[in-house]
Scaffold this motif. Sequence first.
Motif, PDB file in Angstrom:
ATOM      1  N   GLY A 162       5.452  -0.344  17.586  1.00 29.99           N
ATOM      2  CA  GLY A 162       6.527  -0.596  16.651  1.00 29.99           C
ATOM      3  C   GLY A 162       6.066  -1.061  15.292  1.00 29.99           C
ATOM      4  O   GLY A 162       6.882  -1.340  14.413  1.00 29.99           O
ATOM      5  N   SER A 163       4.738  -1.190  15.101  1.00 28.15           N
ATOM      6  CA  SER A 163       4.224  -1.606  13.797  1.00 28.15           C
ATOM      7  C   SER A 163       3.180  -0.604  13.334  1.00 28.15           C
ATOM      8  O   SER A 163       2.583   0.112  14.142  1.00 28.15           O
ATOM      9  N   ASN A 164       2.980  -0.558  12.022  1.00 32.64           N
ATOM     10  CA  ASN A 164       2.016   0.355  11.435  1.00 32.64           C
ATOM     11  C   ASN A 164       0.946  -0.463  10.730  1.00 32.64           C
ATOM     12  O   ASN A 164       1.250  -1.233   9.818  1.00 32.64           O
ATOM     13  N   LEU A 165      -0.313  -0.285  11.167  1.00 31.53           N
ATOM     14  CA  LEU A 165      -1.395  -1.114  10.634  1.00 31.53           C
ATOM     15  C   LEU A 165      -1.559  -0.929   9.129  1.00 31.53           C
ATOM     16  O   LEU A 165      -1.752  -1.915   8.401  1.00 31.53           O
ATOM     17  N   GLN A 166      -1.479   0.289   8.659  1.00 31.10           N
ATOM     18  CA  GLN A 166      -1.656   0.538   7.235  1.00 31.10           C
ATOM     19  C   GLN A 166      -0.566  -0.143   6.420  1.00 31.10           C
ATOM     20  O   GLN A 166      -0.835  -0.766   5.385  1.00 31.10           O
ATOM     21  N   GLU A 167       0.662  -0.057   6.902  1.00 34.62           N
ATOM     22  CA  GLU A 167       1.758  -0.717   6.197  1.00 34.62           C
ATOM     23  C   GLU A 167       1.594  -2.228   6.227  1.00 34.62           C
ATOM     24  O   GLU A 167       1.881  -2.930   5.244  1.00 34.62           O
ATOM     25  N   THR A 168       1.121  -2.743   7.381  1.00 32.53           N
ATOM     26  CA  THR A 168       0.896  -4.188   7.498  1.00 32.53           C
ATOM     27  C   THR A 168      -0.152  -4.649   6.497  1.00 32.53           C
ATOM     28  O   THR A 168       0.017  -5.673   5.823  1.00 32.53           O
ATOM     29  N   VAL A 169      -1.235  -3.883   6.377  1.00 34.13           N
ATOM     30  CA  VAL A 169      -2.299  -4.235   5.438  1.00 34.13           C
ATOM     31  C   VAL A 169      -1.773  -4.244   4.007  1.00 34.13           C
ATOM     32  O   VAL A 169      -2.064  -5.164   3.220  1.00 34.13           O
ATOM     33  N   GLN A 170      -1.001  -3.252   3.638  1.00 35.62           N
ATOM     34  CA  GLN A 170      -0.450  -3.192   2.282  1.00 35.62           C
ATOM     35  C   GLN A 170       0.484  -4.370   2.009  1.00 35.62           C
ATOM     36  O   GLN A 170       0.464  -4.949   0.916  1.00 35.62           O
ATOM     37  N   THR A 171       1.280  -4.723   3.012  1.00 32.80           N
ATOM     38  CA  THR A 171       2.191  -5.861   2.844  1.00 32.80           C
ATOM     39  C   THR A 171       1.413  -7.155   2.656  1.00 32.80           C
ATOM     40  O   THR A 171       1.738  -7.974   1.776  1.00 32.80           O
ATOM     41  N   VAL A 172       0.379  -7.330   3.484  1.00 28.78           N
ATOM     42  CA  VAL A 172      -0.440  -8.552   3.391  1.00 28.78           C
ATOM     43  C   VAL A 172      -1.131  -8.623   2.039  1.00 28.78           C
ATOM     44  O   VAL A 172      -1.193  -9.691   1.407  1.00 28.78           O
ATOM     45  N   GLN A 173      -1.663  -7.506   1.562  1.00 25.96           N
ATOM     46  CA  GLN A 173      -2.346  -7.505   0.266  1.00 25.96           C
ATOM     47  C   GLN A 173      -1.382  -7.865  -0.856  1.00 25.96           C
ATOM     48  O   GLN A 173      -1.745  -8.581  -1.798  1.00 25.96           O
ATOM     49  N   ALA A 174      -0.148  -7.422  -0.738  1.00 33.38           N
ATOM     50  CA  ALA A 174       0.840  -7.757  -1.762  1.00 33.38           C
ATOM     51  C   ALA A 174       1.184  -9.239  -1.729  1.00 33.38           C
ATOM     52  O   ALA A 174       1.299  -9.890  -2.775  1.00 33.38           O
ATOM     53  N   ILE A 175       1.311  -9.787  -0.532  1.00 33.58           N
ATOM     54  CA  ILE A 175       1.683 -11.207  -0.389  1.00 33.58           C
ATOM     55  C   ILE A 175       0.551 -12.122  -0.830  1.00 33.58           C
ATOM     56  O   ILE A 175       0.783 -13.180  -1.424  1.00 33.58           O
ATOM     57  N   THR A 176      -0.690 -11.723  -0.551  1.00 27.67           N
ATOM     58  CA  THR A 176      -1.848 -12.584  -0.847  1.00 27.67           C
ATOM     59  C   THR A 176      -2.423 -12.332  -2.232  1.00 27.67           C
ATOM     60  O   THR A 176      -3.505 -12.818  -2.546  1.00 27.67           O
ATOM     61  N   GLY A 177      -1.722 -11.569  -3.034  1.00 28.54           N
ATOM     62  CA  GLY A 177      -2.180 -11.385  -4.409  1.00 28.54           C
ATOM     63  C   GLY A 177      -3.288 -10.375  -4.566  1.00 28.54           C
ATOM     64  O   GLY A 177      -4.192 -10.559  -5.394  1.00 28.54           O
ATOM     65  N   GLY A 178      -3.259  -9.303  -3.778  1.00 30.26           N
ATOM     66  CA  GLY A 178      -4.248  -8.241  -3.932  1.00 30.26           C
ATOM     67  C   GLY A 178      -5.542  -8.479  -3.200  1.00 30.26           C
ATOM     68  O   GLY A 178      -6.561  -7.840  -3.495  1.00 30.26           O
ATOM     69  N   LYS A 179      -5.568  -9.380  -2.230  1.00 29.32           N
ATOM     70  CA  LYS A 179      -6.778  -9.640  -1.453  1.00 29.32           C
ATOM     71  C   LYS A 179      -7.211  -8.351  -0.745  1.00 29.32           C
ATOM     72  O   LYS A 179      -6.399  -7.642  -0.162  1.00 29.32           O
ATOM     73  N   ASP A 180      -8.513  -8.054  -0.794  1.00 33.39           N
ATOM     74  CA  ASP A 180      -9.035  -6.816  -0.221  1.00 33.39           C
ATOM     75  C   ASP A 180      -9.126  -6.928   1.299  1.00 33.39           C
ATOM     76  O   ASP A 180     -10.155  -7.286   1.851  1.00 33.39           O
ATOM     77  N   VAL A 181      -8.023  -6.595   1.953  1.00 31.61           N
ATOM     78  CA  VAL A 181      -7.967  -6.663   3.410  1.00 31.61           C
ATOM     79  C   VAL A 181      -8.596  -5.417   4.042  1.00 31.61           C
ATOM     80  O   VAL A 181      -9.189  -5.490   5.116  1.00 31.61           O
ATOM     81  N   GLU A 182      -8.506  -4.275   3.351  1.00 34.01           N
ATOM     82  CA  GLU A 182      -8.993  -3.026   3.928  1.00 34.01           C
ATOM     83  C   GLU A 182     -10.489  -3.075   4.198  1.00 34.01           C
ATOM     84  O   GLU A 182     -10.959  -2.579   5.223  1.00 34.01           O
ATOM     85  N   THR A 183     -11.257  -3.643   3.283  1.00 33.96           N
ATOM     86  CA  THR A 183     -12.709  -3.741   3.483  1.00 33.96           C
ATOM     87  C   THR A 183     -13.023  -4.634   4.673  1.00 33.96           C
ATOM     88  O   THR A 183     -13.886  -4.315   5.499  1.00 33.96           O
ATOM     89  N   GLN A 184     -12.311  -5.746   4.769  1.00 33.43           N
ATOM     90  CA  GLN A 184     -12.491  -6.628   5.925  1.00 33.43           C
ATOM     91  C   GLN A 184     -12.151  -5.892   7.217  1.00 33.43           C
ATOM     92  O   GLN A 184     -12.865  -6.013   8.222  1.00 33.43           O
ATOM     93  N   LEU A 185     -11.066  -5.142   7.184  1.00 30.70           N
ATOM     94  CA  LEU A 185     -10.595  -4.440   8.370  1.00 30.70           C
ATOM     95  C   LEU A 185     -11.601  -3.394   8.828  1.00 30.70           C
ATOM     96  O   LEU A 185     -11.876  -3.255  10.028  1.00 30.70           O
ATOM     97  N   ALA A 186     -12.177  -2.655   7.883  1.00 30.68           N
ATOM     98  CA  ALA A 186     -13.156  -1.623   8.228  1.00 30.68           C
ATOM     99  C   ALA A 186     -14.374  -2.240   8.901  1.00 30.68           C
ATOM    100  O   ALA A 186     -14.884  -1.722   9.914  1.00 30.68           O
ATOM    101  N   ALA A 187     -14.845  -3.348   8.365  1.00 27.76           N
ATOM    102  CA  ALA A 187     -16.008  -4.012   8.963  1.00 27.76           C
ATOM    103  C   ALA A 187     -15.673  -4.544  10.348  1.00 27.76           C
ATOM    104  O   ALA A 187     -16.494  -4.468  11.278  1.00 27.76           O
TER     105      ALA A 187
END
Length: 596
Positions: A93-118
């Motif tokens: 019921g959730s989409n990881l990509q959408e979750t990452v984009q939402t988190v990045q918006a809330i945290t002020g552009g924090k690079d979550v995708e790089t962390q996630l890939a690692a």
Amino acid sequence: MAKRQTGRSTGRGRIAVLLILCCVVFVLFFARLAWMQFAMADHYAEKLAEASSASYTVEQHAARGAITDRNGVVLARDTTVYDLYLRIPAPPGSNLQETVQTVQAITGGKDVETQLAAFCSAVSAGELLVMESLSSDQMTAIYRAGLVQSGAARLAARGVRTWPEGALLPHALGFTGPITAEQWPAAQEKGLAMDSIVGQSGLEAAYDDLLRGQDGQLLINTGLDGAVRTTVQQSSPTPGATLVLTLDAKLQTALQQALEERIQTLRTTAATGGGRETTAGAAIVVDVKTGGILAAANWPNYDLTQYRTDYAALAADPAAPLLDRVFQGLYAPGSAFKPAVAAAALTAEFDPNDTVNCTGRYLYYSGYQPGCLQYGHAGPVDLRTALEHSCNIFFYDVGRRLGVDTFSAMAQQLGLASSTGVEVNEAAGRLTWSRDDNYQAGLTLMAAIGQGNTAVTPAQLAVYAATLANNGQRPTLHFADHAVNTATGETVWQYQPQFTAVAGGETVFGPIRDGMKRMAQTTRVLREASVVCAAKTGSPQRAETLPNGSHYVNSVLIGYAPADDPQIAVAVVLEYGGGGSNAAPILRSVLDAYFG
């Protein structure tokens, strides 16, 4: 014909046997198949689930115990903050990509995708820490986005150290932090996780095992579709114990204020060389009956709440606010050392009524003839009078006759240049000995009035004063009194007072206490106190000289009260303080605050 019939019979028999064997095999096969499908159905279902799932462990941080004063005033405690974790894989019921984009918006552009890939390259399932100590606005936004409700993210509570009054006892309280590389082997033996927070200095480090508590562990099994299948609480978090100190927060506040105000007063009103140059000092109050530290103040001071942000400036400050002068500052005691010489003399059966003739100049050595200011005295002086008016000539003569090693050994027994036993780091101190490289006969005279090579800490001076007050019972200093279970209030640890006996009793310490009691009455600010005290001041010379060639002096004072039934002992040192009497108002402030 008979042979042909016999061969046919044999062939039919073999076929029959083969058919029977085939039937047996098929029966066994179907029996095995039935057993696997029915009897072992749950087992293979479990194996299939395991093959299509992954497990990971979540650390549940235990709250660190608070540190309080003797009356329950909180000095250090954990405040709850929340960290944000992403669940991998994303739940149904959730989409990881959408979750990452939402988190990045809330945290002020924090690079979550790089962390996630690692993270995903290392593990197939788990929780990725993407942000620590979220603000209330950020947590509100995360809830409004439905990330927590959907299970796509988790907010985990964690305690961070805070200090309601950060400038109260900062040097002794210390701070916490992550385990360092040097600490890891010992921490690993204790079963700590690599990201554990431990005490790094002061009382936080000394009592880390009591304060830290025990973290919990939650085992989570999740399917490849992200659905949580099982959770198992492997261990529950247990909060740390509350550490109760002997400290009195009100007295601590009064002592810090008295020390700061006295330094500021001298800087604005004293004459050059008379205290105007003072910028630093230390003072300590101890319970003579237990060795418990009631207050310990340094000036300049700092605020623990600003320690990390202001560290560079604090470390570069020439006034050295990070130095714990109470326990690590080393100072010549000056005339405050004279009771130790008196104790050595009385132990050697010196008659306290015997006199030394004070002429203002000690003429025993032709090449070194130090003097005496003769404040309030001249001519024949006995031991009590010598302590009352701080007669140098008396102690030059008695010290020379005893020998430097004899009175230094007594000073060490009384607590000077000896370990106080306190839980925080302390300097060792030093005394003057005949084996010193720079020793010569004149050094004995200097050492007899608390100069020479002698340098001790204010804490050692407080132990010394308490030992004199205690008739020779030297207390071990300590900050902690007991620890209690945070949930039940049950005492889980209790300090037991410790003393070291110095021989002599009333014969040795009675005349010294008489002299110190009389000395306190010569100072108006102490004479007018609501409780009668005993004291000894010192004005040790510094190496630096004034334009007129005279030396700057520190202010040193030891004392205890009440004089006839001692409860507390006090030591004060003011750098460039201009003389021992300048420290007396600080002792008076302690007496007023403690005895009312």
